[in-house]
Enzyme design. Structure first.
Site, PDB file in Angstrom:
ATOM      1  N   GLY A   8       0.571  -1.150  -0.283  1.00 26.91           N
ATOM      2  CA  GLY A   8      -0.217   0.088  -0.075  1.00 26.91           C
ATOM      3  C   GLY A   8       0.707   1.367   0.280  1.00 26.91           C
ATOM      4  O   GLY A   8       0.641   1.875   0.448  1.00 26.91           O
ATOM      5  N   GLY A  11      -0.325   4.846  -0.545  1.00 22.79           N
ATOM      6  CA  GLY A  11      -1.704   5.469  -0.068  1.00 22.79           C
ATOM      7  C   GLY A  11      -1.352   6.594   0.948  1.00 22.79           C
ATOM      8  O   GLY A  11      -0.315   7.186   0.837  1.00 22.79           O
ATOM      9  N   GLN A  12      -1.971   7.137   1.504  1.00 23.17           N
ATOM     10  CA  GLN A  12      -2.082   8.233   2.278  1.00 23.17           C
ATOM     11  C   GLN A  12      -1.094   7.768   3.440  1.00 23.17           C
ATOM     12  O   GLN A  12      -0.079   8.716   3.669  1.00 23.17           O
ATOM     13  CB  GLN A  12      -3.153   8.598   3.386  1.00 23.17           C
ATOM     14  CG  GLN A  12      -3.359   9.801   3.521  1.00 23.17           C
ATOM     15  CD  GLN A  12      -4.000   9.840   4.483  1.00 23.17           C
ATOM     16  OE1 GLN A  12      -5.301   8.956   5.760  1.00 23.17           O
ATOM     17  NE2 GLN A  12      -4.155  10.787   5.634  1.00 23.17           N
ATOM     18  N   TYR A 143     -15.677  -2.165   8.323  1.00 20.97           N
ATOM     19  CA  TYR A 143     -14.370  -1.454   9.186  1.00 20.97           C
ATOM     20  C   TYR A 143     -13.686  -2.087  10.261  1.00 20.97           C
ATOM     21  O   TYR A 143     -12.704  -2.268  10.993  1.00 20.97           O
ATOM     22  CB  TYR A 143     -13.821  -0.286   8.310  1.00 20.97           C
ATOM     23  CG  TYR A 143     -12.866   0.100   8.685  1.00 20.97           C
ATOM     24  CD1 TYR A 143     -11.935   0.168   8.158  1.00 20.97           C
ATOM     25  CD2 TYR A 143     -12.450   0.980   9.778  1.00 20.97           C
ATOM     26  CE1 TYR A 143     -10.616   0.628   8.434  1.00 20.97           C
ATOM     27  CE2 TYR A 143     -11.433   2.132  10.320  1.00 20.97           C
ATOM     28  CZ  TYR A 143     -10.738   2.162   9.398  1.00 20.97           C
ATOM     29  OH  TYR A 143      -8.921   2.554   9.727  1.00 20.97           O
ATOM     30  N   LYS A 147     -11.100  -4.642  11.848  1.00 23.80           N
ATOM     31  CA  LYS A 147      -9.765  -3.937  12.581  1.00 23.80           C
ATOM     32  C   LYS A 147      -9.625  -4.831  13.874  1.00 23.80           C
ATOM     33  O   LYS A 147      -8.348  -5.017  14.783  1.00 23.80           O
ATOM     34  CB  LYS A 147     -10.010  -2.685  12.907  1.00 23.80           C
ATOM     35  CG  LYS A 147      -9.309  -1.490  11.750  1.00 23.80           C
ATOM     36  CD  LYS A 147      -8.378  -1.614  11.460  1.00 23.80           C
ATOM     37  CE  LYS A 147      -8.602  -1.174   9.822  1.00 23.80           C
ATOM     38  NZ  LYS A 147      -6.625  -1.889   9.034  1.00 23.80           N
TER      39      LYS A 147
HETATM   40  N1  SER Z   1      -8.933   7.685   9.519  1.00 19.37           N
HETATM   41  C1  SER Z   1     -10.236   6.245   9.419  1.00 19.37           C
HETATM   42  C2  SER Z   1     -11.318   6.156   8.693  1.00 19.37           C
HETATM   43  O1  SER Z   1     -12.400   7.472   8.737  1.00 19.37           O
HETATM   44  C3  SER Z   1     -10.166   6.083  10.527  1.00 19.37           C
HETATM   45  O2  SER Z   1      -8.969   5.118  10.870  1.00 19.37           O
HETATM   46  O3  SER Z   1     -12.064   5.537   8.203  1.00 19.37           O
END
Ligand code: SER
Length: 317
Positions: A8, A11-12, A143, A147
């Site tokens: 990745g 990515g950011q 999400y 996690k």
């Molecule tokens: N920055 C992420 C989000 O907003 C959270 O870990 O999905």
């Protein structure tokens, strides 16, 4: 940590972490792993090796680990919270099946693994104020579910097989290099772009909604420091609360107004993101990270705002 694979890397987080690792680890080999359609460009491409590294392709990952004698894997492949709600099966595939592939390779080939967790690993029944390191984790989003499961699976591979897995729970990350995509905390990045470009900002999160946040230089420092930490001092591994600041949209707006007095913001709230934000902590307690490996942020809201505005004025001129 010498030969590193960043999955990745465009990515950011990856775009900046790859460069920081290349610049700071002497004699290192830092491979920029990417997926087709997100190829590295410019300095990221020119400053070191790059390889297609899709987390769902285990044999390809194993080839890269062998080819470069990789000892540490930064597993940054993920769909952020709002996108994961729209594509839950894809989020599961990347975040869970992908992690399992990486952990199996790490077990066979002796690699350390960093897989970031998030404020998203908490849910509505978690205490929202001064959220403890060890507390209720019953998120309602895909999400968040991935996690929490990543934290557990990573700890399992450490306790059962001795794989050196370590992680931090990142808050919303604010950066001026690569935009985040599809997160709930993205508004805290977008607001700076709007302010510097002279646009009226439509804020998707309601006033009074507090979330933990962090400036990217501190996030990169944390990702490196946790992997360099003395393992004998680590009581926790997957994953440490870390935070730099907590604010709501009004507080960040006022921080920007002190530097850009004609900045304008109005509210156009997004029900998906608002529901996610409401389920997350207002502010986390990161004392375990401070005690076990010396975590301490350098930036607060004011110093981040000064730096963001300066960097974006340069970038956008
Ligand atoms: N920055 C992420 C989000 O907003 C959270 O870990 O999905």
């Amino acid at each position: 940590m010498k030969n590193v694979l960043v999955i990745g890397s465009t990515g950011q987080i990856g775009s900046e972490l790859t460069m920081k690792l290349r610049n700071e680890i002497s004699g290192s080999m830092v491979v920029a792993g990417y997926v087709k359609g997100a190829e590295p460009k410019g300095i990221l491409l020119d400053s070191g090796p790059a390889e297609v590294a899709d987390v769902t392709d285990a044999s390809r990952l194993a080839e890269i680990v062998d080819k470069y004698k990789i000892d540490t894997i930064y597993n940054l492949a993920a769909l952020l919270s709002a996108v994961a709600e729209a594509k839950p099966l894809m989020a599961w595939d990347i975040q869970m099946n992908g992690l399992l592939n990486i952990l199996e390779i790490a077990r066979e080939k002796g690699c350390a693994v960093f897989t970031p967790s998030s404020i998203g690993a908490f849910g509505p029944s978690t205490p929202h104020q001064n959220t403890p390191q060890d507390t209720i984790q019953r998120p309602k989003t895909m999400y968040g579910i991935t996690k929490v499961a990543s934290e557990l699976l990573s700890d399992y591979y450490f306790s059962k097989y001795g794989v050196d897995t370590r992680s931090v729970r990142f808050p919303g990350l604010i950066s001026n290099v690569t935009l985040p995509g599809g997160g709930t905390t993205d508004y805290a990045v977008d607001i700076y772009y709007a302010a510097v470009e002279g646009r009226d900002f439509a804020c998707p999160i309601q006033a009074g909604t507090f979330m933990d946040m962090m400036y990217m230089p501190d996030a990169l420092k944390a990702a490196i420091d946790i992997m360099n930490a003395d393992p004998s001092k680590l009581i926790h591994r997957n994953s440490f609360n870390i935070t730099s600041m907590s604010f709501d949209p009004e507080i960040i707006k006022n921080a920007i107004l002190r530097h850009i007095p004609d900045f304008k913001m109005h509210y156009e709230f997004d029900p998906v993101r608002q529901a996610i934000a409401d389920s997350w902590p207002d502010n986390m307690n990161d004392s375990c990270a401070r005690e076990e490996w010396g975590w301490k942020p350098d930036f607060d809201l004011e110093s981040m705002t000064v730096d963001m505005i300066k960097a974006l004025k340069n970038k956008l001129k």
